[in-house]
Design a protein around this motif. Structure first.
Motif, PDB file in Angstrom:
ATOM      1  N   CYS A 138      -6.711   4.854  14.545  1.00 40.53           N
ATOM      2  CA  CYS A 138      -7.060   4.825  13.829  1.00 40.53           C
ATOM      3  C   CYS A 138      -7.916   3.108  15.199  1.00 40.53           C
ATOM      4  N   ASP A 139      -9.370   2.836  14.777  1.00 34.59           N
ATOM      5  CA  ASP A 139      -9.847   1.861  15.103  1.00 34.59           C
ATOM      6  C   ASP A 139      -9.448   0.527  15.149  1.00 34.59           C
ATOM      7  N   ALA A 140      -8.620   0.343  13.806  1.00 34.32           N
ATOM      8  CA  ALA A 140      -7.988  -0.685  13.220  1.00 34.32           C
ATOM      9  C   ALA A 140      -7.188  -1.646  13.188  1.00 34.32           C
ATOM     10  N   GLU A 141      -7.451  -3.355  13.010  1.00 40.18           N
ATOM     11  CA  GLU A 141      -6.672  -3.630  13.963  1.00 40.18           C
ATOM     12  C   GLU A 141      -5.315  -4.455  13.198  1.00 40.18           C
ATOM     13  N   ILE A 142      -5.851  -3.829  11.815  1.00 37.30           N
ATOM     14  CA  ILE A 142      -4.775  -4.818  11.154  1.00 37.30           C
ATOM     15  C   ILE A 142      -4.458  -4.042   9.388  1.00 37.30           C
ATOM     16  N   PHE A 143      -2.806  -3.899   9.088  1.00 39.60           N
ATOM     17  CA  PHE A 143      -3.478  -2.466   8.243  1.00 39.60           C
ATOM     18  C   PHE A 143      -2.804  -4.036   6.728  1.00 39.60           C
ATOM     19  N   VAL A 144      -3.431  -4.371   5.596  1.00 39.23           N
ATOM     20  CA  VAL A 144      -2.725  -4.983   4.341  1.00 39.23           C
ATOM     21  C   VAL A 144      -2.338  -4.748   3.621  1.00 39.23           C
ATOM     22  N   GLU A 145      -0.594  -4.216   3.676  1.00 38.89           N
ATOM     23  CA  GLU A 145      -0.259  -3.262   2.544  1.00 38.89           C
ATOM     24  C   GLU A 145       1.050  -4.041   1.387  1.00 38.89           C
ATOM     25  N   SER A 146       0.819  -3.918   0.219  1.00 41.11           N
ATOM     26  CA  SER A 146       1.521  -5.008  -0.636  1.00 41.11           C
ATOM     27  C   SER A 146       2.886  -4.704  -0.479  1.00 41.11           C
ATOM     28  N   ASN A 147       3.570  -4.151  -0.309  1.00 39.07           N
ATOM     29  CA  ASN A 147       5.197  -3.648  -0.362  1.00 39.07           C
ATOM     30  C   ASN A 147       5.469  -4.027   0.908  1.00 39.07           C
ATOM     31  N   LEU A 148       6.869  -5.373   0.660  1.00 33.63           N
ATOM     32  CA  LEU A 148       7.740  -5.091   2.296  1.00 33.63           C
ATOM     33  C   LEU A 148       7.850  -4.326   3.137  1.00 33.63           C
ATOM     34  N   ARG A 149       8.616  -3.439   2.101  1.00 36.46           N
ATOM     35  CA  ARG A 149       9.453  -2.763   2.799  1.00 36.46           C
ATOM     36  C   ARG A 149       8.548  -1.629   3.769  1.00 36.46           C
ATOM     37  N   GLN A 150       7.529  -1.250   2.924  1.00 33.72           N
ATOM     38  CA  GLN A 150       6.682  -0.422   3.552  1.00 33.72           C
ATOM     39  C   GLN A 150       5.627  -0.387   4.580  1.00 33.72           C
ATOM     40  N   ALA A 151       5.641  -1.774   4.251  1.00 33.10           N
ATOM     41  CA  ALA A 151       4.920  -3.005   5.655  1.00 33.10           C
ATOM     42  C   ALA A 151       5.983  -3.045   6.712  1.00 33.10           C
ATOM     43  N   ASN A 152       7.084  -3.053   6.816  1.00 35.42           N
ATOM     44  CA  ASN A 152       7.444  -2.792   7.877  1.00 35.42           C
ATOM     45  C   ASN A 152       8.011  -1.804   8.671  1.00 35.42           C
ATOM     46  N   GLU A 153       7.789  -0.612   7.941  1.00 34.40           N
ATOM     47  CA  GLU A 153       7.971   0.687   8.107  1.00 34.40           C
ATOM     48  C   GLU A 153       6.621   0.910   9.009  1.00 34.40           C
ATOM     49  N   ILE A 154       5.455   0.374   8.497  1.00 37.84           N
ATOM     50  CA  ILE A 154       4.077   0.868   9.247  1.00 37.84           C
ATOM     51  C   ILE A 154       4.326  -0.230  10.438  1.00 37.84           C
ATOM     52  N   ALA A 155       4.152  -1.166  10.019  1.00 38.05           N
ATOM     53  CA  ALA A 155       4.229  -2.206  11.880  1.00 38.05           C
ATOM     54  C   ALA A 155       5.467  -1.317  12.812  1.00 38.05           C
ATOM     55  N   ARG A 156       6.605  -0.997  12.258  1.00 39.14           N
ATOM     56  CA  ARG A 156       7.552   0.080  13.006  1.00 39.14           C
ATOM     57  C   ARG A 156       6.972   1.115  13.861  1.00 39.14           C
ATOM     58  N   ILE A 157       5.990   2.432  13.032  1.00 42.14           N
ATOM     59  CA  ILE A 157       5.497   3.311  13.288  1.00 42.14           C
ATOM     60  C   ILE A 157       4.613   3.248  14.060  1.00 42.14           C
ATOM     61  N   SER A 158       3.410   2.158  13.980  1.00 38.62           N
ATOM     62  CA  SER A 158       2.190   2.250  13.934  1.00 38.62           C
ATOM     63  C   SER A 158       1.919   0.869  15.131  1.00 38.62           C
ATOM     64  N   ASN A 159       3.445  -0.219  15.666  1.00 34.10           N
ATOM     65  CA  ASN A 159       2.860  -0.769  16.418  1.00 34.10           C
ATOM     66  C   ASN A 159       2.049  -1.305  16.504  1.00 34.10           C
ATOM     67  N   LYS A 160       1.486  -2.074  15.595  1.00 35.30           N
ATOM     68  CA  LYS A 160       0.146  -2.780  14.508  1.00 35.30           C
ATOM     69  C   LYS A 160       0.722  -3.988  13.709  1.00 35.30           C
ATOM     70  N   PRO A 161      -0.272  -4.547  13.375  1.00 30.98           N
ATOM     71  CA  PRO A 161       0.504  -5.982  12.631  1.00 30.98           C
ATOM     72  C   PRO A 161       0.036  -5.279  11.595  1.00 30.98           C
ATOM     73  N   VAL A 162       1.463  -5.811  10.121  1.00 35.58           N
ATOM     74  CA  VAL A 162       0.659  -5.335   8.815  1.00 35.58           C
ATOM     75  C   VAL A 162       0.673  -6.890   8.496  1.00 35.58           C
ATOM     76  N   LEU A 163      -0.394  -7.732   7.507  1.00 33.83           N
ATOM     77  CA  LEU A 163      -0.470  -8.412   7.298  1.00 33.83           C
ATOM     78  C   LEU A 163       0.859  -8.626   4.849  1.00 33.83           C
ATOM     79  N   CYS A 164       1.497  -8.867   4.781  1.00 30.07           N
ATOM     80  CA  CYS A 164       2.374  -7.850   3.614  1.00 30.07           C
ATOM     81  C   CYS A 164       2.090  -9.236   2.262  1.00 30.07           C
TER      82      CYS A 164
END
Length: 439
Positions: A250-276
């Protein structure tokens, strides 16, 4: 430059580190509503100074304070000689100009010093000093739910917009439905959100949409996981992968995620920044090259590449045979417990890959001399927690993720065949061992 993020902890550090900038004999700190009040209160506590808000100061009121505050120099707001007017940040300077106009109109007999904790450069018109330069785009913990960037964001629901369900509530039945109807709001966004991306199941869409309407949350699309049950979702362990797959395309520039483990995985797979929001840190996608630059030691990129050119052929991360080098690479993983016959299973997959003109690479979570010595089948190793007893859970998790990412990139993996646990399941198992004191 990428998105800059500052937490409340960062705000405190910036104030403490900038105390030397304060003029002498400040009597009172005045915060500019609303975010400036947070900064002013912090500075007042750190520097042992009384504080108030702008309108209260104009009306002659100072907040009540404890006996430890330094108040000997004045008895009321009309007696102060030097006032520090503080905001959390300055961009165009509009709020600071408005504050100055109000202060000039009230005709207080005081010397005013104007400052902001964060600014776009060291010299800002209308401000005497700032504590730290933070360029745009920037985001703060205390206002991210009121930022225009939400219109370009993916936001998780549970743990961000509302409290997570308890173990009792999370029964995938009547108790969970009651939770969805009555979930306690946690963050209240005041801006339009582009995408709500949640691991809640599609069958709960109606209840989720009703809760969002009740809480006046304005959003574009609601993305939910289409699986039959929570047990199936847990079995697949697909939470982070599902969110990352949507975020990546999608065209989103940031993902806001509550769980640190998921945040790391989302950032790794998407290659985009994640705010935990669990740790209030910006999780950035990592690459092997970035990891090298982040090491606390001098690094000469050109020397690195010169060394690679002179490295013996047998030490390079390449496949010497040109026929094999042209094949796509398939990762065959067996992480976690190894039952009897696992070698036969790996050998069967290896033969299938070879027949399909693929080049297999084996990934294990334990040493196996026979398999790892086979020249025709390279084998990689992901350590378990008992292999690295000196690392904390966080250090172990970070190391293993980086090692796994490096291995994928090193071999240019095209697809993965999972025979044991998935990487995420293996990591969760290892962390649970560390938490429970197992080895």
């Amino acid at each position: 430059m990428g998105l800059q993020y500052r937490s409340i902890s960062d705000l405190h550090k910036a104030i403490v580190n900038g105390l030397h900038m304060l003029p002498r004999e400040i009597d009172l700190v005045v915060g500019i509503p609303r975010s400036g009040l947070l900064a002013a209160n912090m500075l007042g506590l750190v520097a042992n100074l009384p504080m108030t808000d702008l309108d209260s100061f104009i009306e002659g009121r100072v907040y009540s304070f404890g006996a430890t505050k330094n108040t000997a120099s004045f008895r009321s707001a009309s007696d102060v000689r030097k006032v520090l007017v503080l905001d959390d940040s300055i961009n165009t300077g509009g709020a600071m100009r408005e504050a100055k106009a109000k202060l000039m109109a009230c005709e207080r007999r005081a010397e005013f010093v104007f400052a902001a904790v964060y600014g776009l450069c060291n010299s800002v018109e209308g401000v005497d000093f700032i504590f730290e330069v933070v360029e745009q785009p920037r985001l703060f913990q205390w206002n991210f739910m009121h930022h225009g960037l939400l219109s370009k964001a993916c936001i998780d629901i549970d743990g961000v917009l509302c409290l997570d369900p308890t173990h009792t509530e999370n029964d995938d039945g009547p108790a969970y439905e009651a939770f969805l109807r009555n979930a306690r709001a946690l963050q209240k966004p005041t801006r339009f959100i582009a995408y709500l991306v949640t691991s809640r199941l599609e069958k709960y869409r109606s209840l989720t949409e009703t809760w969002l309407r009740t809480n006046a949350i304005d959003y574009g699309r609601l993305i939910m996981l289409d699986l039959p049950s929570a047990s199936e979702r847990r079995r697949r362990g697909t939470h982070a992968r599902f969110k990352a797959a949507f975020y990546r395309q999608c065209d989103a520039e940031i993902f806001v995620e509550s769980n640190l483990r998921q945040a790391n995985e989302i950032a790794r797979i998407s290659n985009k920044p994640v705010l935990c929001t669990e740790t209030h840190q910006m999780v950035l996608p990592t690459t092997p090259l970035r990891s090298l630059f982040n090491m606390r030691m001098p690094f000469d990129a050109f020397a690195f590449f010169r060394r690679e050119q002179t490295m013996p052929e047998e030490l390079r991360y390449t496949i010497a045979d040109s026929h094999n080098r042209a094949k796509s690479r398939t990762l065959v993983t067996w992480l976690g417990p190894r039952p009897d016959g696992f070698l036969e299973a790996i050998e069967s997959i290896r033969k299938i890959c070879t027949a399909k003109n693929e080049y297999p690479i084996i990934l294990l979570s334990d040493f196996h001399q026979e398999l790892m010595s086979r020249a025709e089948t390279p084998a990689e190793f992901i350590p378990q927690v008992h292999h690295l007893p000196s690392l904390s859970s966080g250090q172990y998790q970070d190391y293993v993720r980086r090692r796994y990412d490096l291995m994928l990139r090193k071999w240019a993996i095209s697809r993965e065949v999972t025979l044991g646990l998935s990487f995420e399941e293996f990591l969760a198992e290892q962390l649970s061992f560390r938490k429970g004191g197992h080895t």
